[in-house]
Design an enzyme around this catalytic site. Structure first.
Site, PDB file in Angstrom:
ATOM      1  N   GLY A  48       1.018  -1.075   0.103  1.00  0.00           N
ATOM      2  CA  GLY A  48       0.053   0.090   0.006  1.00  0.00           C
ATOM      3  C   GLY A  48       1.012   1.179   0.099  1.00  0.00           C
ATOM      4  N   GLN A  53       3.007   9.820   1.038  1.00  0.00           N
ATOM      5  CA  GLN A  53       4.186   9.078   1.419  1.00  0.00           C
ATOM      6  C   GLN A  53       5.289   9.695   0.419  1.00  0.00           C
ATOM      7  OE1 GLN A  53       2.363   5.011   2.137  1.00  0.00           O
ATOM      8  NE2 GLN A  53       4.220   5.100   3.373  1.00  0.00           N
ATOM      9  N   CYS A  90       6.211   0.443   7.739  1.00  0.00           N
ATOM     10  CA  CYS A  90       5.703   1.408   6.885  1.00  0.00           C
ATOM     11  C   CYS A  90       6.878   1.764   5.958  1.00  0.00           C
ATOM     12  CB  CYS A  90       5.294   2.483   7.645  1.00  0.00           C
ATOM     13  SG  CYS A  90       4.917   4.053   6.511  1.00  0.00           S
ATOM     14  N   LEU A  91       6.698   1.891   4.610  1.00  0.00           N
ATOM     15  CA  LEU A  91       7.704   2.449   3.748  1.00  0.00           C
ATOM     16  C   LEU A  91       8.391   3.814   4.344  1.00  0.00           C
ATOM     17  CD1 LEU A  91       6.072   1.172   0.277  1.00  0.00           C
ATOM     18  CD2 LEU A  91       7.980   0.104   1.408  1.00  0.00           C
ATOM     19  N   HIS A 132      -4.319   1.533   7.360  1.00  0.00           N
ATOM     20  CA  HIS A 132      -3.200   2.194   7.429  1.00  0.00           C
ATOM     21  C   HIS A 132      -2.897   3.326   6.407  1.00  0.00           C
ATOM     22  CE1 HIS A 132       1.369   1.705   7.877  1.00  0.00           C
ATOM     23  NE2 HIS A 132       1.164   2.254   6.825  1.00  0.00           N
ATOM     24  N   GLU A 133      -3.370   2.993   5.330  1.00  0.00           N
ATOM     25  CA  GLU A 133      -3.310   4.165   4.278  1.00  0.00           C
ATOM     26  C   GLU A 133      -4.086   5.386   4.455  1.00  0.00           C
ATOM     27  OE1 GLU A 133      -0.789   3.869   2.706  1.00  0.00           O
ATOM     28  OE2 GLU A 133      -0.707   1.546   2.694  1.00  0.00           O
ATOM     29  N   HIS A 136      -2.438   7.559   6.963  1.00  0.00           N
ATOM     30  CA  HIS A 136      -1.450   8.618   6.089  1.00  0.00           C
ATOM     31  C   HIS A 136      -2.273   9.811   5.841  1.00  0.00           C
ATOM     32  CE1 HIS A 136       2.312   6.599   6.205  1.00  0.00           C
ATOM     33  NE2 HIS A 136       1.815   5.311   5.696  1.00  0.00           N
TER      34      HIS A 136
HETATM   35 ZN    ZN Z   1       2.676   3.593   5.847  1.00  0.00          ZN
END
Ligand code: ZN
Length: 182
Positions: A48, A53, A90-91, A132-133, A136
């Site tokens: 995701g 991000q 998380c990226l 989660h997204e 963000h």
């Molecule tokens: Zn994330």
């Protein structure tokens, strides 16, 4: 802004803590960003990715847990049911994993990449990734879910991360993990 040069932003970048704006009219520009986000997500072995991000504070997310790619605009959770805990990565927060309690089942409202409204139900892992997204888009990160017990550990890791965040090689490290990256 050149969207062809989008890159994953790491903790410490203000875009990750900024609330993203709803998109009132979906255009080709949004479709282009969503495609680029999907490419970046796959390249980073993520499941995701949310627009903040990559430094864009507009309400767009891409998700693919292996059952197909979702490109969503203005996603919103209408209903939540049940709860379960799972460790998430998380990226944008590489190397840090936090146990996060999320709803097991959600009802989601969004628009597709052409602005067509849709409603969908998601369960378990897919529901988790959407939550989660959407976090963000609100400027919320997994580190915000750290328990008191984890906080010391996380604080130390975050400090190291902030020091290293100027190092461009950092994002390469995160792709080595086989854990959940969103
Ligand atoms: Zn994330």
């Amino acid at each position: 802004m050149k969207e062809t040069e989008l890159k994953i932003k790491i903790l410490g970048n203000p875009a990750l803590r900024t609330k993203s704006k709803p998109i009132s009219s979906v255009t080709a520009r949004h479709r282009k960003i969503l495609s680029e986000m999907a490419r970046i997500m796959y390249a980073a072995s993520g499941v995701g990715l949310a627009a903040p991000q990559v430094g864009i504070n507009e309400q767009m997310i891409v998700v693919d847990i292996g059952s197909g790619l979702y490109k969503l605009i203005n996603p919103k959770i209408l209903r939540k049911k049940g709860s379960w805990i799972m460790e998430e990565g998380c990226l944008s927060v590489p190397g840090i994993y936090i146990k996060v309690k999320r709803a097991k089942k959600i009802l989601l409202q969004a628009e597709d990449e052409f602005g067509k409204p849709l409603k969908m139900e998601a369960q378990e892992l897919l529901a988790r990734v959407f939550q989660h997204e959407i976090d963000h888009l609100k400027g919320k990160l997994i580190v915000d879910y750290a328990s008191l017990f984890d906080k010391m550990k996380v604080r130390k890791a975050v400090k190291e991360l902030l020091l290293k965040s100027k190092d461009e090689k950092l994002s390469e490290q995160s792709t080595e993990s086989c854990k959940l990256q969103l």
